[in-house]
Design an enzyme around this catalytic site. Structure first.
Site, PDB file in Angstrom:
ATOM      1  N   GLU A  56     -24.801   3.915  32.385  1.00 27.96           N
ATOM      2  CA  GLU A  56     -25.568   2.989  33.212  1.00 27.96           C
ATOM      3  C   GLU A  56     -25.225   1.604  33.181  1.00 27.96           C
ATOM      4  O   GLU A  56     -23.849   1.527  32.821  1.00 27.96           O
ATOM      5  CB  GLU A  56     -27.100   3.141  32.525  1.00 27.96           C
ATOM      6  CG  GLU A  56     -28.025   4.286  33.003  1.00 27.96           C
ATOM      7  CD  GLU A  56     -29.415   4.013  32.766  1.00 27.96           C
ATOM      8  OE1 GLU A  56     -29.928   2.870  32.553  1.00 27.96           O
ATOM      9  OE2 GLU A  56     -30.131   4.985  32.296  1.00 27.96           O
ATOM     10  N   ASN A 108     -36.773   0.641  33.440  1.00 28.65           N
ATOM     11  CA  ASN A 108     -35.160   0.484  34.048  1.00 28.65           C
ATOM     12  C   ASN A 108     -35.311  -0.632  35.063  1.00 28.65           C
ATOM     13  O   ASN A 108     -36.099  -0.785  35.827  1.00 28.65           O
ATOM     14  CB  ASN A 108     -34.763   1.881  34.820  1.00 28.65           C
ATOM     15  CG  ASN A 108     -34.411   2.854  33.565  1.00 28.65           C
ATOM     16  OD1 ASN A 108     -33.056   2.476  33.133  1.00 28.65           O
ATOM     17  ND2 ASN A 108     -34.970   3.903  33.317  1.00 28.65           N
ATOM     18  N   ASP A 131     -34.255   5.057  38.575  1.00 27.62           N
ATOM     19  CA  ASP A 131     -33.714   4.642  37.216  1.00 27.62           C
ATOM     20  C   ASP A 131     -33.200   3.300  37.778  1.00 27.62           C
ATOM     21  O   ASP A 131     -33.759   2.297  38.198  1.00 27.62           O
ATOM     22  CB  ASP A 131     -32.596   5.695  37.094  1.00 27.62           C
ATOM     23  CG  ASP A 131     -32.131   5.534  35.768  1.00 27.62           C
ATOM     24  OD1 ASP A 131     -32.195   4.522  35.115  1.00 27.62           O
ATOM     25  OD2 ASP A 131     -32.013   6.550  34.951  1.00 27.62           O
TER      26      ASP A 131
END
Length: 299
Positions: free
Chosen positions: A20, A157, A206
């Site tokens: 991420e 997120n 996300d």
């Protein structure tokens, strides 16, 4: 709407547990492997070649959610890590600004984060078991003060900001929802909120990034896809990704027209060959520069 003509291609040999926090900073691509506490840099961002491995810049003994460089301090990073926010020195040492999640009754950790166009740093927190409403959003000002600005989030997120920093997009992944907030440019105060988009369960929005026209790219966990929304919230494009759990996106490359996509292997009983890979896709509209954190007070 579903675009299968130009599929994302895998880059590099790494397969991350939870990739991420991918950002294009000053001509280089950096990202994190959250649960492993690793900060990584791509070896060749221009070609995004399938061969070669990501370079490990540092490894922390705790989860590392996201970083941003500190303006005017080469080699320094601000990081959402462990249970709080810290500065990472060039020698790898940590200067903690605050650890607000230490006092929470549940076991929690920091998650995704980003610097806004005015130099503030924003980062979310979540419970390890995704307990409902246990997450928060924090803002770090130029004086290094860490302030909780939102709570009652399950899995935050993003966030992602428009070019002028007056609009913030924040996903609550567990609820399948992306919200849009007004932000005061001068103070960073969060104002009016509205629902921008909803993703059908069990998929979840996300990581996100805003392009130069105000469109929003979103990694959709569990759907094997990224979504592109127009500024009015209309879903304009769905791009299939050959990984089940896309987790982060950014627009980078020399012209900022390469969409880089991270993915994750964590939680998959039988990960495929490309689960956990980083992917690249050429797009028409370039992205915005990724800001640095501006720390005014010496520490």
């Amino acid at each position: 709407m579903t675009d299968t003509a130009n599929p994302p291609r895998p880059c590099w040999t790494d397969r991350l547990e939870l990739g991420e926090g991918i950002r294009w900073f000053d001509g280089r691509l950096v990202l994190v492997d959250i649960l492993a506490g690793r900060l990584l840099q791509a070896p060749d961002e221009r070609n995004a070649a399938p061969e070669g491995a990501l370079r490990e810049l540092l490894r922390l003994p705790m989860p590392l959610g996201a970083v941003a460089p500190v303006s005017g301090r080469p080699g320094w990073w601000i990081a959402a890590a462990g249970t709080g926010v810290c500065l990472i020195r060039p020698d790898g040492g940590l200067d903690w600004l605050a650890r607000p999640e230490d006092t929470r009754p549940l076991r929690t950790r920091m998650n995704d984060g980003v610097a806004d166009p005015h130099g503030r740093f924003w980062a979310g927190s979540m419970a390890y078991d995704a307990t409902e409403d246990a997450g928060s959003l924090y803002r770090v000002g130029p004086d290094g003060a860490v302030t909780r600005v939102l709570d009652g989030i399950t899995v935050p997120n993003g966030p992602a900001f428009t070019a002028d920093g007056t609009v913030m997009y924040l996903a609550d992944s567990a609820r399948g929802m992306i919200r849009r907030y007004a932000v005061d440019a001068a103070s960073g105060a969060v104002g009016a909120v509205e629902t921008f988009a909803v993703v059908d369960n069990p998929a979840a929005p996300d990581g996100m990034t805003v392009d130069r026209r105000g469109g929003l790219w979103v990694a959709v966990w569990g759907a094997g896809a990224v979504h592109h929304y127009r500024e009015d919230g209309t879903l304009a494009r769905i791009v299939p990704v050959p990984a089940v759990q896309p987790a982060g996106v950014c627009l980078g490359g020399p012209d900022r027209r390469t969409l880089f996509i991270t993915s994750a292997r964590t939680g998959l009983k039988d990960p495929g060959a490309l689960d956990g890979a980083v992917f690249a896709l050429r797009v028409d509209t370039p992205g915005l520069p990724a800001p640095s954190f501006r720390l005014a007070a010496p520490r």
